[in-house]
Write an enzyme that holds these catalytic residues in place. Structure first.
Site, PDB file in Angstrom:
ATOM      1  N   CYS A 120      58.554  52.401  24.064  1.00 42.65           N
ATOM      2  CA  CYS A 120      57.720  51.898  25.289  1.00 42.65           C
ATOM      3  C   CYS A 120      56.559  52.916  25.141  1.00 42.65           C
ATOM      4  O   CYS A 120      56.701  54.180  25.613  1.00 42.65           O
ATOM      5  CB  CYS A 120      58.591  51.914  26.468  1.00 42.65           C
ATOM      6  SG  CYS A 120      57.547  51.549  27.784  1.00 42.65           S
ATOM      7  N   GLU A 169      53.055  45.886  23.710  1.00 40.88           N
ATOM      8  CA  GLU A 169      53.355  46.232  22.243  1.00 40.88           C
ATOM      9  C   GLU A 169      52.432  45.856  21.216  1.00 40.88           C
ATOM     10  O   GLU A 169      51.862  44.714  21.377  1.00 40.88           O
ATOM     11  CB  GLU A 169      54.902  46.000  21.822  1.00 40.88           C
ATOM     12  CG  GLU A 169      55.302  46.827  20.544  1.00 40.88           C
ATOM     13  CD  GLU A 169      55.405  48.159  20.872  1.00 40.88           C
ATOM     14  OE1 GLU A 169      54.399  48.746  20.146  1.00 40.88           O
ATOM     15  OE2 GLU A 169      56.508  48.749  21.427  1.00 40.88           O
TER      16      GLU A 169
END
Length: 271
Positions: A2, A114
């Site tokens: 993350c 992402e």
């Protein structure tokens, strides 16, 4: 992993969702659609109030810096490298094992970003024909639109170069815990694109479902074996993902338009 996420919910809404008892409205952060490492972020934690007559833990909405600085660190220079803690090794790593045992938190988010490199782009990079492959960002979020409760840990660090009464003498920092990404089919209907979260990236933030919030935040739970049980992945199929503009790749861009769903990957990043 993350490395970027969105957090646009109002503090008042987080207080209601998580049953927060104590928060300071004047310290509340504005909506942030492009949260990057070392930024200040909201977290939920259970901790006794300073100078309170009762030692009982109180659920609080606090502002911490994203990028954990271990209490024993000489300086905070490595914070940007400590934004994530792997669930598989968190109980053993010197930087993470003590806060995992004693200081766990929830990092609330709308979802996380992402980046995916298309197959042809990856091949050009391997062959040396492109120095840096172009990547398509995806936004990953709970399918029902609920708050994405990311498991986290936090720590306090004392800057010994400053006097005790200096407002920056103490740093409060945090990390997001990551786990293996889901391999189950993902609700992305594009003709070409990732079919699971694992196709986007092999890691993802560990999502805590509401039935685990109290146990995760409880500072009285310190047994390593019991805590490892809380690191189990949630049921599959709770997340969805969709492509968003490459504008999110520049941390200077920040606004609700970053969450707008594209009909497909941008032309320059097609699979």
């Amino acid at each position: 992993m993350c490395g970027r996420y969105a957090a646009s919910r109002r503090p008042e809404d987080l207080v209601e969702v998580f049953g927060v008892e104590r928060w300071e409205p004047e310290e509340a952060l504005a909506a942030d659609w492009n949260v990057a490492p070392t930024k200040e972020v909201h977290v939920i934690l259970d901790r006794p109030l300073k100078d309170a007559p009762s030692p009982r833990p109180v659920r609080q909405l606090r502002v911490l810096r994203w990028g954990l600085v271990p209490s024993w660190a000489q300086n905070p220079d490595g914070a940007a490298r400590m934004i994530n803690a792997r669930s598989e090794t968190i109980a053993e790593k010197p930087s993470f094992r003590r806060p995992f045992a004693l200081r766990r938190c929830i990092v609330p988010a709308d979802g996380y970003y992402e980046w995916v490199t298309a197959h042809d782009e990856r091949q050009l990079e391997v062959e040396g024909k492109r120095k840096r492959a172009r990547k398509q960002p995806y936004f990953v979020l709970p399918g029902d639109g609920s708050v994405f409760a990311m498991a986290g840990i936090y720590e306090f660090w004392r800057d010994r170069t400053l006097p005790d009464d200096h407002p920056l003498a103490w740093w409060a920092t945090c990390s997001v815990i990551t786990a293996e990404a889901e391999t189950a089919p993902l609700g992305v209907t594009l003709a070409e694109g990732p079919r699971s979260l694992a196709d986007i990236h092999p890691r993802m933030p560990l999502m805590l479902t509401p039935d685990r919030w109290d146990a995760w935040l409880d500072p009285a739970r310190t047994d390593p074996d019991e805590l490892r049980g809380l690191l189990a992945p949630p049921p599959g199929g709770l997340m969805r993902a969709y492509p968003v503009s490459t504008a999110v790749s520049n941390v200077r861009n920040n606004g609700p338009e970053l969450l707008e769903e594209l009909a497909g990957p941008e032309e320059s990043t097609l699979f």
